[in-house]
Scaffold this active site. Sequence first.
Site, PDB file in Angstrom:
ATOM      1  N   SER A  97      -0.173  -4.436   1.974  1.00  0.00           N
ATOM      2  CA  SER A  97      -0.487  -3.957   0.624  1.00  0.00           C
ATOM      3  C   SER A  97      -1.442  -4.915  -0.079  1.00  0.00           C
ATOM      4  CB  SER A  97       0.802  -3.842  -0.194  1.00  0.00           C
ATOM      5  OG  SER A  97       0.517  -3.607  -1.558  1.00  0.00           O
ATOM      6  N   TYR A 121      -6.058  -0.629  -3.411  1.00  0.00           N
ATOM      7  CA  TYR A 121      -6.175   0.129  -4.647  1.00  0.00           C
ATOM      8  C   TYR A 121      -7.536  -0.192  -5.259  1.00  0.00           C
ATOM      9  CZ  TYR A 121      -1.109   1.019  -4.665  1.00  0.00           C
ATOM     10  OH  TYR A 121       0.156   1.433  -4.350  1.00  0.00           O
ATOM     11  N   THR A 147      -5.586   3.906  -0.955  1.00  0.00           N
ATOM     12  CA  THR A 147      -4.587   4.773  -1.580  1.00  0.00           C
ATOM     13  C   THR A 147      -5.244   5.585  -2.688  1.00  0.00           C
ATOM     14  OG1 THR A 147      -2.761   3.291  -1.056  1.00  0.00           O
ATOM     15  CG2 THR A 147      -2.425   4.823  -2.879  1.00  0.00           C
ATOM     16  N   LYS A 211      -5.062   7.380   1.987  1.00  0.00           N
ATOM     17  CA  LYS A 211      -3.608   7.565   1.969  1.00  0.00           C
ATOM     18  C   LYS A 211      -3.202   8.254   0.675  1.00  0.00           C
ATOM     19  CE  LYS A 211       0.692   4.866   2.210  1.00  0.00           C
ATOM     20  NZ  LYS A 211       1.231   5.188   0.863  1.00  0.00           N
ATOM     21  N   HIS A 235       3.575   8.959  -1.527  1.00  0.00           N
ATOM     22  CA  HIS A 235       3.830   7.627  -2.072  1.00  0.00           C
ATOM     23  C   HIS A 235       5.328   7.332  -2.123  1.00  0.00           C
ATOM     24  CE1 HIS A 235       1.184   4.549  -4.067  1.00  0.00           C
ATOM     25  NE2 HIS A 235       2.380   4.015  -4.306  1.00  0.00           N
TER      26      HIS A 235
END
Length: 338
Positions: A97, A121, A147, A211, A235
């Site tokens: 992440s 992100y 994402t 994603k 998510h």
Amino acid sequence: MEDDLLALLGEGAHGYFAGGAGDEITLRENEESWSRLRLAPRVLVDVAERDPSVTLLGRRRSPLLVAPMAYQKHVHPDGELASARAAARTGTGYVLSSQTTTPPADVAAALGERGGWFQLYVFGDRQVSLDLVAQARESGFEALVLTVDFPVAGWRERDKRTGFRIEHPVALNPDGPALTTEQLFAMHDPSLTWDDVAELAQVAGMPLLVKGVLRPDDAERAVDAGVAGIVVSNHGGRQLDTVLTGAQALPPVVEAVAGRADVLVDGGVRRGWDVAKALALGADAVLVGRPVLWGMATGGQDGAAAVLDQLHAELDSTLALLGVPRAEDLDTSALTGR
């Protein structure tokens, strides 16, 4: 188990990792939708030798990946190093992440030659995101997972109730003060569009996956934008409640993509037979999240590795009992009523 985890993590961290959006209907249905699918085994098939591997981004590898999960030092002091080492030890793929509480270069070193993927992100300050991409690329990550289902944060009532704060530095704010999740989430850029995805695919310097896709028309747009893969995902039930589950959304996306990109899925995968069901529905691979965190919470690296080892063993057993010795040969004929 739930009480033990609550005691280990505290109400704030437990609520953040275990919770979902709204009434948590999708959170529950993520698991239930896999359990409702029924398998149809073939018998008297030679299954003495089995091959669980798949081809993903052009390489043979396990169909299992550890999903990107933020703030892992709130689960165990070793944080992302524990889950990354567990993945490396068990031959499992790994997605880090961008909200990591461990520097990406350290995680890449823990993964070793197997390598990993980096989840991204896009923030209001685009340079922050581009710097993270460069950091991931220089650290040796082999793919970028963007994402796309987080223009704003989902309505997460557990977090609102507990006021959970991030007490560990994160990659995008390594020297800053502790922040609430609401403060971190406010950094996300709600203006992100498909034009940005196409541009990122050109400049990433590594294969790009998106994603958070649930619709076949969005999957087609992703392919048109030049992505190498699509992760069918809601998510973890943490964004918009009552949306499609991974099991429900996967088949139309697979049909729309028609082999032009890899298709992965996450959400509610808890057992090796869930992995087999996903592959039978057309997924190329599956991401697993919370079970790894719970293993890590109770046993650190060894606990996370035990979870992953069990998932691999269950998948191997499922292939044998289904009469489909090669994971890549799984298709909808392995599912009854389809």
